[in-house]
Design a protein around this motif. Sequence first.
Motif, PDB file in Angstrom:
ATOM      1  N   UNK A 149     -10.528   4.298  15.042  1.00 24.17           N
ATOM      2  CA  UNK A 149     -10.982   4.134  13.664  1.00 24.17           C
ATOM      3  C   UNK A 149      -9.807   3.684  12.805  1.00 24.17           C
ATOM      4  N   UNK A 150     -10.031   2.631  12.022  1.00 27.38           N
ATOM      5  CA  UNK A 150      -8.981   2.059  11.186  1.00 27.38           C
ATOM      6  C   UNK A 150      -9.466   1.972   9.741  1.00 27.38           C
ATOM      7  N   UNK A 151      -8.729   2.601   8.835  1.00 27.76           N
ATOM      8  CA  UNK A 151      -8.989   2.449   7.404  1.00 27.76           C
ATOM      9  C   UNK A 151      -8.046   1.360   6.906  1.00 27.76           C
ATOM     10  N   UNK A 152      -8.625   0.337   6.301  1.00 21.96           N
ATOM     11  CA  UNK A 152      -7.862  -0.845   5.946  1.00 21.96           C
ATOM     12  C   UNK A 152      -8.526  -1.547   4.770  1.00 21.96           C
ATOM     13  N   UNK A 153      -7.796  -2.447   4.125  1.00 20.82           N
ATOM     14  CA  UNK A 153      -8.431  -3.321   3.143  1.00 20.82           C
ATOM     15  C   UNK A 153      -7.795  -4.700   3.205  1.00 20.82           C
ATOM     16  N   UNK A 154      -8.614  -5.689   2.928  1.00 18.42           N
ATOM     17  CA  UNK A 154      -8.278  -7.087   3.170  1.00 18.42           C
ATOM     18  C   UNK A 154      -7.007  -7.559   2.464  1.00 18.42           C
ATOM     19  N   UNK A 184       0.137  -5.101   4.927  1.00 17.11           N
ATOM     20  CA  UNK A 184       0.437  -4.067   5.924  1.00 17.11           C
ATOM     21  C   UNK A 184      -0.786  -3.803   6.803  1.00 17.11           C
ATOM     22  N   UNK A 185      -1.955  -3.779   6.182  1.00 20.83           N
ATOM     23  CA  UNK A 185      -3.194  -3.616   6.949  1.00 20.83           C
ATOM     24  C   UNK A 185      -3.416  -4.809   7.871  1.00 20.83           C
ATOM     25  N   UNK A 186      -3.047  -5.996   7.392  1.00 21.57           N
ATOM     26  CA  UNK A 186      -3.205  -7.208   8.201  1.00 21.57           C
ATOM     27  C   UNK A 186      -2.397  -7.109   9.501  1.00 21.57           C
ATOM     28  N   UNK A 187      -1.193  -6.573   9.429  1.00 18.76           N
ATOM     29  CA  UNK A 187      -0.368  -6.420  10.631  1.00 18.76           C
ATOM     30  C   UNK A 187      -1.073  -5.559  11.681  1.00 18.76           C
ATOM     31  N   UNK A 245       1.244   4.246   8.004  1.00 19.90           N
ATOM     32  CA  UNK A 245       2.421   3.369   8.143  1.00 19.90           C
ATOM     33  C   UNK A 245       2.212   2.280   9.194  1.00 19.90           C
ATOM     34  N   UNK A 246       2.136   1.044   8.729  1.00 19.58           N
ATOM     35  CA  UNK A 246       1.832  -0.083   9.613  1.00 19.58           C
ATOM     36  C   UNK A 246       2.826  -0.232  10.761  1.00 19.58           C
ATOM     37  N   UNK A 247       4.118  -0.091  10.493  1.00 21.25           N
ATOM     38  CA  UNK A 247       5.105  -0.280  11.571  1.00 21.25           C
ATOM     39  C   UNK A 247       4.951   0.791  12.646  1.00 21.25           C
ATOM     40  N   UNK A 248       4.683   2.021  12.241  1.00 17.55           N
ATOM     41  CA  UNK A 248       4.478   3.105  13.216  1.00 17.55           C
ATOM     42  C   UNK A 248       3.190   2.884  14.000  1.00 17.55           C
ATOM     43  N   UNK A 249       2.154   2.399  13.340  1.00 22.86           N
ATOM     44  CA  UNK A 249       0.880   2.154  14.019  1.00 22.86           C
ATOM     45  C   UNK A 249       1.027   1.035  15.041  1.00 22.86           C
ATOM     46  N   UNK A 250       1.664  -0.065  14.655  1.00 19.98           N
ATOM     47  CA  UNK A 250       1.862  -1.183  15.581  1.00 19.98           C
ATOM     48  C   UNK A 250       2.668  -0.725  16.801  1.00 19.98           C
ATOM     49  N   UNK A 251       3.726   0.039  16.574  1.00 16.74           N
ATOM     50  CA  UNK A 251       4.540   0.557  17.682  1.00 16.74           C
ATOM     51  C   UNK A 251       3.695   1.450  18.589  1.00 16.74           C
TER      52      UNK A 251
END
Length: 91
Positions: free
Chosen positions: A13-18, A22-25, A75-81
């Motif tokens: 599940x991802x909470x994001x907005x267009x 950071x959400x785009x990453x 945190x986008x960087x932590x999520x991507x990692x």
Amino acid sequence: LKRDGRMPEKPITVYSYEASPFCKLVREKLVELEIPHLMKSCGRGSMKRQELVDRRGVFQAPYIEDPNTGTAMFESSAIVKYLEETYAEAA
């Protein structure tokens, strides 16, 4: 990076907005790794935004919940990692 065959049983599940870079990453990494996910768009005025505040006590996006590992994080960087370490391997 490529998938190592380890696909999550349940979608993340991802909470994001267009409008958020950071959400785009995070969205791009999910698509790149072909990870099944449920996107909850939480732009201004969205009920999903309040849902996240109710769940976590604060609004911050992106935010993910991975029911496969019990991981929940901002945190986008932590999520991507996390996505790379959990669902991908070096090519």
